[in-house]
Design a protein around this motif. Structure first.
Motif, mmCIF file in Angstrom:
data_model
loop_
_atom_site.group_PDB
_atom_site.id
_atom_site.type_symbol
_atom_site.label_atom_id
_atom_site.label_comp_id
_atom_site.label_asym_id
_atom_site.label_seq_id
_atom_site.Cartn_x
_atom_site.Cartn_y
_atom_site.Cartn_z
ATOM 1 N N TYR A 166 0.887 -1.130 -0.064
ATOM 2 C CA TYR A 166 0.124 0.033 0.111
ATOM 3 C C TYR A 166 0.888 1.107 0.043
ATOM 4 O O TYR A 166 2.154 1.308 0.278
ATOM 5 N N ILE A 167 0.264 2.349 -0.280
ATOM 6 C CA ILE A 167 1.048 3.472 -0.436
ATOM 7 C C ILE A 167 0.587 4.372 0.882
ATOM 8 O O ILE A 167 -0.579 4.686 1.164
ATOM 9 N N ASN A 168 1.896 4.971 1.494
ATOM 10 C CA ASN A 168 1.662 5.590 2.710
ATOM 11 C C ASN A 168 2.675 6.692 2.678
ATOM 12 O O ASN A 168 3.592 6.655 2.405
ATOM 13 N N THR A 169 2.055 8.161 2.749
ATOM 14 C CA THR A 169 2.830 9.270 2.719
ATOM 15 C C THR A 169 2.678 10.150 3.731
ATOM 16 O O THR A 169 3.182 11.271 3.830
ATOM 17 N N GLU A 170 2.296 9.580 4.995
ATOM 18 C CA GLU A 170 1.944 10.374 6.206
ATOM 19 C C GLU A 170 3.023 9.926 7.258
ATOM 20 O O GLU A 170 3.416 8.851 7.264
ATOM 21 N N GLY A 171 3.534 10.638 7.990
ATOM 22 C CA GLY A 171 4.343 10.497 9.227
ATOM 23 C C GLY A 171 5.552 9.919 8.760
ATOM 24 O O GLY A 171 6.194 8.923 9.350
ATOM 25 N N LEU A 172 6.260 10.438 7.879
ATOM 26 C CA LEU A 172 7.640 9.784 7.234
ATOM 27 C C LEU A 172 8.661 10.228 7.902
ATOM 28 O O LEU A 172 8.956 11.404 8.246
ATOM 29 N N SER A 173 9.762 9.248 7.824
ATOM 30 C CA SER A 173 11.132 9.798 8.503
ATOM 31 C C SER A 173 12.029 8.830 7.885
ATOM 32 O O SER A 173 11.702 7.752 7.497
ATOM 33 N N VAL A 174 13.137 9.318 7.776
ATOM 34 C CA VAL A 174 14.387 8.509 7.411
ATOM 35 C C VAL A 174 14.805 7.820 8.528
ATOM 36 O O VAL A 174 15.246 8.056 9.491
ATOM 37 N N HIS A 175 14.881 6.502 8.233
ATOM 38 C CA HIS A 175 15.226 5.427 9.225
ATOM 39 C C HIS A 175 16.842 4.688 8.804
ATOM 40 O O HIS A 175 17.166 4.360 7.910
ATOM 41 N N HIS A 176 17.746 4.639 9.925
ATOM 42 C CA HIS A 176 18.820 4.104 9.703
ATOM 43 C C HIS A 176 18.585 2.774 10.152
ATOM 44 O O HIS A 176 18.175 2.084 11.293
ATOM 45 N N ILE A 177 18.915 1.772 8.910
ATOM 46 C CA ILE A 177 18.827 0.358 9.114
ATOM 47 C C ILE A 177 19.603 -0.161 10.020
ATOM 48 O O ILE A 177 19.111 -0.878 11.108
ATOM 49 N N THR A 178 20.875 0.050 9.910
ATOM 50 C CA THR A 178 21.679 -0.042 11.154
ATOM 51 C C THR A 178 22.027 0.872 11.810
ATOM 52 O O THR A 178 22.260 1.962 11.419
ATOM 53 N N PRO A 179 21.544 0.879 13.210
ATOM 54 C CA PRO A 179 21.531 2.141 14.218
ATOM 55 C C PRO A 179 22.717 2.848 14.297
ATOM 56 O O PRO A 179 23.997 2.274 14.207
ATOM 57 N N LEU A 180 22.663 4.027 14.474
ATOM 58 C CA LEU A 180 24.010 4.879 14.780
ATOM 59 C C LEU A 180 24.857 4.395 15.989
ATOM 60 O O LEU A 180 26.100 4.345 15.825
ATOM 61 N N GLU A 181 24.162 3.748 16.767
ATOM 62 C CA GLU A 181 24.855 3.265 18.284
ATOM 63 C C GLU A 181 25.812 2.043 17.748
ATOM 64 O O GLU A 181 26.569 1.597 18.260
ATOM 65 N N ALA A 240 26.311 6.335 9.161
ATOM 66 C CA ALA A 240 25.325 7.328 9.363
ATOM 67 C C ALA A 240 24.863 8.061 8.060
ATOM 68 O O ALA A 240 23.624 8.194 7.945
ATOM 69 N N LEU A 241 25.713 8.054 7.195
ATOM 70 C CA LEU A 241 25.338 8.972 5.816
ATOM 71 C C LEU A 241 25.342 7.885 4.572
ATOM 72 O O LEU A 241 25.229 8.571 3.604
ATOM 73 N N ASP A 242 25.215 6.861 4.721
ATOM 74 C CA ASP A 242 25.323 5.742 3.669
ATOM 75 C C ASP A 242 24.159 5.491 3.150
ATOM 76 O O ASP A 242 23.151 5.137 3.816
ATOM 77 N N ASP A 243 23.765 5.797 1.719
ATOM 78 C CA ASP A 243 22.606 5.722 1.114
ATOM 79 C C ASP A 243 21.903 4.274 1.342
ATOM 80 O O ASP A 243 20.679 4.269 1.407
ATOM 81 N N CYS A 244 22.652 3.169 1.439
ATOM 82 C CA CYS A 244 22.315 1.854 1.404
ATOM 83 C C CYS A 244 21.976 1.330 2.700
ATOM 84 O O CYS A 244 21.262 0.436 3.118
ATOM 85 N N ASN A 245 22.130 2.357 3.840
ATOM 86 C CA ASN A 245 21.719 2.369 5.354
ATOM 87 C C ASN A 245 20.433 3.017 5.491
ATOM 88 O O ASN A 245 20.049 3.014 6.816
ATOM 89 N N LEU A 246 20.080 3.923 4.606
ATOM 90 C CA LEU A 246 18.733 4.873 4.966
ATOM 91 C C LEU A 246 17.696 4.254 4.122
ATOM 92 O O LEU A 246 17.975 4.092 2.729
#
Length: 140
Positions: A77-92, A98-104
């Motif tokens: 389904y298509i959702n355009t609400e409440g969007l944020s960029v997620h770090h697949i591998t957490p910063l911790e 942190a800025l790798d396109d393949c991790n976001l």
């Protein structure tokens, strides 16, 4: 006079300082420092720029929902609400990503929470991020 230690639960002298309390305090201080570092990172220009790039790359759509990864709604389904960029591998875990396109990846609030809890596979999200990055590079 004796008391129950709030940290370890043992009966101890009222002046006793629990070594576990020190460990917990050190852990808390490290977590507080880490969250401060994360706040500094997220308010920085490099993150602001990268976040915009990922939103464009992912066309402003929740990628987990679009690819049918939401366990509550297995159909895409298509959702355009409440969007944020997620770090697949957490910063911790790995700050170098942190800025790798393949991790976001762009996720809605519901799928973001599921991904944080591990209910959506990080490997699946990474595959989508890599696919979207490759498509974007081919277009340029």
């Amino acid at each position: 006079m004796l008391k129950t230690c709030p940290t370890c639960g043992r009966i101890v002298d009222v002046h006793h300082v629990c070594p576990r309390a020190r460990q917990n305090r050190n852990k808390y201080d490290a977590e507080r420092y880490q969250s401060h570092e994360n706040r500094r990172f997220r308010s920085g220009k490099s993150w602001q720029r990268k976040r915009k790039e990922i939103r464009l790359r992912d066309m402003g759509v929740d990628q987990a929902a679009l690819h049918g990864l939401d366990p509550d709604h297995p159909e895409p389904y298509i959702n355009t609400e409440g969007l944020s960029v997620h770090h697949i591998t957490p910063l911790e875990e790995d700050r170098s990503l942190a800025l790798d396109d393949c991790n976001l990846i762009l996720l809605g609030s519901h799928t973001h929470e599921l991904a944080e809890r591990g209910e959506i596979s990080a490997d699946e999200l990474r595959k989508i991020a890599i696919e979207n990055t490759n498509k974007r590079r081919e277009e340029e």
